[in-house]
Design a protein around this motif. Structure first.
Motif, PDB file in Angstrom:
ATOM      1  N   PRO A  75       0.797  -1.226   0.000  1.00 37.82           N
ATOM      2  CA  PRO A  75       0.000   0.000   0.000  1.00 37.82           C
ATOM      3  C   PRO A  75       0.836   1.286   0.000  1.00 37.82           C
ATOM      4  N   VAL A  76       2.137   1.204   0.360  1.00 39.65           N
ATOM      5  CA  VAL A  76       2.927   2.428   0.480  1.00 39.65           C
ATOM      6  C   VAL A  76       4.101   2.538  -0.502  1.00 39.65           C
ATOM      7  N   PHE A  77       4.483   1.458  -1.181  1.00 37.89           N
ATOM      8  CA  PHE A  77       5.591   1.556  -2.126  1.00 37.89           C
ATOM      9  C   PHE A  77       5.563   0.455  -3.175  1.00 37.89           C
ATOM     10  N   HIS A  78       6.288   0.697  -4.263  1.00 36.19           N
ATOM     11  CA  HIS A  78       6.609  -0.302  -5.280  1.00 36.19           C
ATOM     12  C   HIS A  78       8.074  -0.654  -5.068  1.00 36.19           C
ATOM     13  N   VAL A  79       8.450  -1.908  -5.282  1.00 29.06           N
ATOM     14  CA  VAL A  79       9.823  -2.334  -5.034  1.00 29.06           C
ATOM     15  C   VAL A  79      10.317  -3.252  -6.144  1.00 29.06           C
ATOM     16  N   CYS A  80      11.591  -3.086  -6.492  1.00 33.87           N
ATOM     17  CA  CYS A  80      12.273  -3.948  -7.459  1.00 33.87           C
ATOM     18  C   CYS A  80      13.631  -4.336  -6.899  1.00 33.87           C
ATOM     19  N   ASN A  81      14.054  -5.546  -7.212  1.00 33.96           N
ATOM     20  CA  ASN A  81      15.429  -5.921  -6.912  1.00 33.96           C
ATOM     21  C   ASN A  81      16.335  -5.275  -7.940  1.00 33.96           C
ATOM     22  N   ALA A  82      17.590  -5.102  -7.565  1.00 29.55           N
ATOM     23  CA  ALA A  82      18.569  -4.464  -8.451  1.00 29.55           C
ATOM     24  C   ALA A  82      19.929  -5.119  -8.226  1.00 29.55           C
ATOM     25  N   CYS A  83      20.839  -4.823  -9.137  1.00 29.15           N
ATOM     26  CA  CYS A  83      22.190  -5.381  -9.089  1.00 29.15           C
ATOM     27  C   CYS A  83      23.164  -4.275  -9.481  1.00 29.15           C
ATOM     28  N   ASP A  84      24.219  -4.080  -8.666  1.00 24.44           N
ATOM     29  CA  ASP A  84      25.218  -3.073  -9.018  1.00 24.44           C
ATOM     30  C   ASP A  84      26.240  -3.659  -9.997  1.00 24.44           C
ATOM     31  N   PRO A  85      27.181  -2.884 -10.502  1.00 24.93           N
ATOM     32  CA  PRO A  85      28.131  -3.377 -11.509  1.00 24.93           C
ATOM     33  C   PRO A  85      29.067  -4.478 -11.026  1.00 24.93           C
ATOM     34  N   GLU A  86      29.077  -4.754  -9.717  1.00 24.78           N
ATOM     35  CA  GLU A  86      29.915  -5.839  -9.202  1.00 24.78           C
ATOM     36  C   GLU A  86      29.081  -7.034  -8.750  1.00 24.78           C
ATOM     37  N   GLY A  87      27.776  -6.994  -9.033  1.00 25.36           N
ATOM     38  CA  GLY A  87      26.911  -8.131  -8.746  1.00 25.36           C
ATOM     39  C   GLY A  87      26.203  -8.102  -7.410  1.00 25.36           C
ATOM     40  N   ASN A  88      26.407  -7.057  -6.610  1.00 21.41           N
ATOM     41  CA  ASN A  88      25.730  -6.965  -5.316  1.00 21.41           C
ATOM     42  C   ASN A  88      24.241  -6.708  -5.519  1.00 21.41           C
ATOM     43  N   ILE A  89      23.428  -7.492  -4.854  1.00 20.71           N
ATOM     44  CA  ILE A  89      21.976  -7.382  -4.976  1.00 20.71           C
ATOM     45  C   ILE A  89      21.440  -6.447  -3.890  1.00 20.71           C
ATOM     46  N   PHE A  90      20.513  -5.581  -4.271  1.00 20.58           N
ATOM     47  CA  PHE A  90      19.839  -4.699  -3.330  1.00 20.58           C
ATOM     48  C   PHE A  90      18.458  -4.408  -3.876  1.00 20.58           C
ATOM     49  N   GLN A  91      17.658  -3.650  -3.154  1.00 18.83           N
ATOM     50  CA  GLN A  91      16.327  -3.264  -3.625  1.00 18.83           C
ATOM     51  C   GLN A  91      16.216  -1.761  -3.717  1.00 18.83           C
ATOM     52  N   VAL A  92      15.400  -1.328  -4.661  1.00 15.63           N
ATOM     53  CA  VAL A  92      15.009   0.081  -4.733  1.00 15.63           C
ATOM     54  C   VAL A  92      13.501   0.137  -4.555  1.00 15.63           C
ATOM     55  N   ARG A  93      13.076   1.150  -3.814  1.00 17.57           N
ATOM     56  CA  ARG A  93      11.671   1.322  -3.506  1.00 17.57           C
ATOM     57  C   ARG A  93      11.235   2.724  -3.904  1.00 17.57           C
ATOM     58  N   GLU A  94      10.054   2.790  -4.493  1.00 17.54           N
ATOM     59  CA  GLU A  94       9.457   4.081  -4.849  1.00 17.54           C
ATOM     60  C   GLU A  94       8.179   4.224  -4.040  1.00 17.54           C
ATOM     61  N   GLU A  95       8.101   5.307  -3.290  1.00 14.69           N
ATOM     62  CA  GLU A  95       6.898   5.529  -2.476  1.00 14.69           C
ATOM     63  C   GLU A  95       5.703   5.811  -3.358  1.00 14.69           C
ATOM     64  N   ILE A  96       4.546   5.336  -2.932  1.00 11.10           N
ATOM     65  CA  ILE A  96       3.281   5.603  -3.611  1.00 11.10           C
ATOM     66  C   ILE A  96       2.661   6.816  -2.935  1.00 11.10           C
TER      67      ILE A  96
END
Length: 128
Positions: free
Chosen positions: A106-127
């Motif tokens: 109800p408060v955000f959209h989220v996607c997984n992401a990968c940096d140029p060295e392969g580290n996985i993290f998430q980015v979230r956009e508030e709704i």
């Protein structure tokens, strides 16, 4: 430089400048300190310290292009961004990726992401 943060994250980098540029641009976060060994990035929410892997260790690490995601890790960090679309474009231009699969709450959209060295993290956009 502002005082020490109460919380933050360390990321070890084979290619320090490349990873710094990636996180500065994708997360719109500012450098507050830098040396040959580490760069401190800070936003109102978090301090991100990117530390160079010692050369004698780094020479044994291979980073593919595109990077192989390091999905077998016990930790995954997340950042809130103003736009998933903008983060996706910036990540792609800088050798990383914001994956297309997206989840919503109800408060955000989220996607997984990968940096140029392969580290996985998430980015979230508030709704709003």
């Amino acid at each position: 430089m502002p005082g020490p943060s109460k919380a933050g994250l360390f990321v070890y980098a084979k290619h320090l400048k490349r990873l710094v540029s990636f996180y500065e641009t994708v997360l719109k976060i500012s450098t507050v300190h830098q040396s040959d060994e580490c760069v401190v990035l800070q936003s109102p929410d978090i301090q991100l310290i990117i530390h160079a892997i010692p050369q004698h260790i780094a020479k044994g690490i291979t980073i593919s292009s595109p990077p192989e995601p390091r999905e077998q890790t016990a930790l995954k960090f997340f950042f809130t961004v103003s736009s998933l679309s903008d983060a996706r474009q910036a990540a792609a231009e800088l050798g990383g990726e914001v994956f297309t699969e997206q989840w919503s709450s109800p408060v955000f959209h989220v996607c997984n992401a990968c940096d140029p060295e392969g580290n996985i993290f998430q980015v979230r956009e508030e709704i709003h």
